[in-house]
Structure formats: structure tokens, C-alpha cells
Design an enzyme around this catalytic site. Structure first.
Site, PDB file in Angstrom:
ATOM      1  N   HIS A  71      31.897  54.139  13.153  1.00  0.00           N
ATOM      2  CA  HIS A  71      32.374  53.597  14.423  1.00  0.00           C
ATOM      3  C   HIS A  71      32.144  52.086  14.478  1.00  0.00           C
ATOM      4  CE1 HIS A  71      31.990  57.695  16.679  1.00  0.00           C
ATOM      5  NE2 HIS A  71      33.119  57.577  16.007  1.00  0.00           N
ATOM      6  N   ARG A  77      33.914  67.130  12.956  1.00  0.00           N
ATOM      7  CA  ARG A  77      33.309  65.790  12.905  1.00  0.00           C
ATOM      8  C   ARG A  77      32.491  65.539  14.182  1.00  0.00           C
ATOM      9  NH1 ARG A  77      33.924  60.239  11.106  1.00  0.00           N
ATOM     10  NH2 ARG A  77      34.459  58.844  12.836  1.00  0.00           N
ATOM     11  N   HIS A 107      38.935  68.071  13.472  1.00  0.00           N
ATOM     12  CA  HIS A 107      38.249  66.907  14.025  1.00  0.00           C
ATOM     13  C   HIS A 107      37.051  67.322  14.881  1.00  0.00           C
ATOM     14  CE1 HIS A 107      38.216  62.572  14.394  1.00  0.00           C
ATOM     15  NE2 HIS A 107      37.941  62.685  15.676  1.00  0.00           N
ATOM     16  N   TYR A 140      28.505  60.878  22.545  1.00  0.00           N
ATOM     17  CA  TYR A 140      27.855  62.116  22.131  1.00  0.00           C
ATOM     18  C   TYR A 140      26.574  62.382  22.909  1.00  0.00           C
ATOM     19  CZ  TYR A 140      31.253  62.028  18.389  1.00  0.00           C
ATOM     20  OH  TYR A 140      32.431  62.007  17.689  1.00  0.00           O
ATOM     21  N   ARG A 168      36.566  62.306   8.628  1.00  0.00           N
ATOM     22  CA  ARG A 168      37.867  62.608   9.227  1.00  0.00           C
ATOM     23  C   ARG A 168      38.643  63.420   8.199  1.00  0.00           C
ATOM     24  NH1 ARG A 168      36.764  57.139  10.126  1.00  0.00           N
ATOM     25  NH2 ARG A 168      36.594  56.543  12.334  1.00  0.00           N
TER      26      ARG A 168
END
Length: 314
Positions: free
Chosen positions: A286, A263, A260, A295, A169
């Protein structure tokens, strides 16, 4: 019925809006949005019940009344998305909280009402070439670029390379301190929610960070960030965001190209390259695997797009 209970709903709305703009000092657009949402709710209820609304009637609304309104907003002439309906329900809850504070009028049914579940938007990663261009790793032809000679350009490239090459991040990248240097083959990082994870550091990323540190004109503080603004203060995320906005215009990248998004690109490109979800979950930090599973939907959506564009029968 008391005099307070007889106050017309339209009058309570006017007082509520005055409270938002005066006491809470919300922007004109925010107040207009509240007016639009609450007016629509009151107008529907007056028609639905076939009577004028006042405080006592607002307090007496039943779950079926609220559900009828939400159904109307989702299936009416101009149906709203689940997220828009959730926003309207939030506005109604805010309005009722004010009614309770101002006139001690409480509705027992409203806490029982749940809005539609809004579908979480899919991450919007960049292409491999777009991410490489944005970070300064390669040009549009896929050839490696020389390291910047200007320390600010080197700084920006190092931060963006950490976002893409290590999946950090932007706050995590800017939180690196001199204690994290020199970067080795991996980095132990405590991120969001106090969760610690081990992140591999690729040689090109390590090289870009070391190059920036070498060019940086300011001495590194043991406990301070290694990334400085032009005047020697800790670098603000807004500076990097503004730089990405400038670069995406110059490189012809979409508006979804943000720090972001790099990422997101890290995760999506790993998955496309054969990475497993559990490993990517750990690399991103996560808490839940369901967050990482988004994803897979991005990858599937990309495959379907390619299929539609390339298949002769599509």
C-alpha cells in the site's frame, strides 16, 4: 436569446439519451439510469426555479442551485447515500459536457460543486477456517488436507494459497514466472504502481506451488507465467474467480468470498494476530498507511459483533 438557447431542457435530454444509446452504444440499463438521474435533476430545477427550463437557463444555474438539488437528494423523502449522490452528480456532469459539445452551452458553476464524500466500504475478509478451506490448506475441522493429484486442482489451490498466505493480488500471483522459481523464504515482487516489496513465503505455500509445478503438463517459459489454462495458454483471472464461486457454494461460504477477499483475510488475520500496521502496509504494497488502517476498522467491527452476541447485557 437565440433559437438554440430557447431549446427546452426536455428536448436536450432526449437528444442526449439518443446519443448515449446510438453513438456511444451504452446498454439499455445504463441509458435508463441516465434518464432517471437527469430527469430528476431537471424536474427539481423546474420546481426550484418555478419556471420552464431551456438551454440558456441551464447555462445560468448558480452554485446554490446545484447545492440545493444535492441537499434535496440527501434529505428528501427518499434520501440517497453519499455514493448514490456522487453517481447522480457524475451523470449531471456528463450531461453538461454533452450540452457544451453539441450546443456550446457551458455552466461556470458546475465545476465548483463537490459531492458528499462517500465512505469507503470496509474490506470483507473470510474467517480463518473459511480462508483455509477455500485455499485447500485445511478442512472444516482444521485438519491439513492432502495435496491434490489433479494438476488443475493443484494450480487453483496454489494460486489461492498465494493470495491468502502471501497477500498477493490475483494479478500478482498469475504474474509469477519461472524466474521466480524455486520459491525461497521470501519473494521480491513489483506490484501495483511499480512498487517493489519483499514478501515472506510460508513453507505450506511454497510446497503447494512446487507441487503444482511438478504436476503441470506444460513446459515453463522463462518470461511467461507459471500458471497455465487447460489448453496451455496463460491462465485467466476469470478461471480462478469462477472456481472460487463454485467452491464457496460447495463450502457454504458467503458471496463476499472472492480471490481478493483472501488478500483482505491475509491482512485482517495478521492484524488480529498482533501484526503492526506498518509491516502489513509493506507486505500489501500500500502506498498510504490510511489504506491499511481500514483493516483496524474491520477488526473493531468484528469485536463489537462478538460482544453484542456474547455479552449478557447486550
Amino acid at each position: 436569446m437565440t433559437a438554440i438557447q430557447k431549446i427546452p431542457a426536455e428536448e436536450t435530454l432526449a437528444i442526449f439519451l439518443s446519443h448515449l444509446s446510438g453513438e456511444r452504444r451504452l446498454s439499455d440499463k445504463t441509458v435508463e439510469a441516465y434518464q432517471r438521474d437527469i430527469s430528476a435533476f431537471l424536474g427539481f430545477m423546474a420546481s426550484h426555479l418555478d419556471e420552464a427550463l431551456h438551454l440558456a437557463r441551464l447555462a445560468d444555474l448558480k452554485p446554490m442551485d446545484f447545492r440545493a438539488y444535492l441537499a434535496h437528494r440527501r434529505r428528501g423523502d427518499k434520501p440517497l447515500s453519499p455514493s448514490s449522490v456522487q453517481r447522480q452528480l457524475s451523470a449531471i456532469r456528463t450531461y453538461y459536457r454533452y450540452l457544451e459539445r453539441r450546443w456550446d452551452v457551458k455552466n461556470a458553476a458546475l465545476p465548483l460543486i463537490k459531492g458528499p464524500r462517500a465512505k469507503r466500504p470496509l474490506p470483507k475478509p473470510l474467517s480463518v477456517s473459511g480462508a483455509s478451506e477455500l485455499t485447500g490448506l485445511k478442512n472444516k475441522d482444521g485438519k491439513s488436507l492432502p495435496l491434490p493429484s489433479d494438476w488443475i486442482e493443484a494450480r487453483n489451490s496454489a494460486v489461492l494459497a498465494l493470495c491468502y498466505g502471501a497477500g498477493l493480488r490475483i494479478s500478482e500471483a498469475l504474474g509469477l514466472t519461472a524466474q521466480d522459481l524455486p520459491l525461497g523464504r521470501s519473494l521480491s515482487l513489483t506490484g501495483k504502481g511499480g512498487k517493489t516489496r519483499l514478501i515472506p513465503i510460508l513453507p505450506p505455500i511454497k510446497k503447494m506451488v512446487e507441487h503444482y509445478v511438478k504436476l503441470c503438463p506444460y513446459p515453463l517459459n522463462k518470461d511467461g507465467s507459471i500458471f497455465f489454462g487447460a489448453r496451455g495458454k496463460a491462465l485467466s483471472p476469470r478461471i480462478i474467480q469462477a472456481e472460487v464461486q463454485r467452491l464457496r457454494g460447495a463450502l457454504g461460504l458467503p458471496e463476499t468470498a472472492t480471490p481478493h477477499a483472501l488478500r483482505h483475510s491475509f491482512a485482517t488475520h495478521l492484524l488480529a494476530g498482533g501484526g503492526d500496521l506498518r509491516t502489513i502496509q509493506q507486505l500489501l504494497g500500500h502506498e498510504s498507511l490510511s489504506t491499511t488502517q481500514r483493516y483496524t476498522e474491520v477488526d473493531s467491527a468484528a469485536l463489537m459483533t462478538v460482544h453484542r452476541q456474547a455479552h449478557p447485557r447486550a
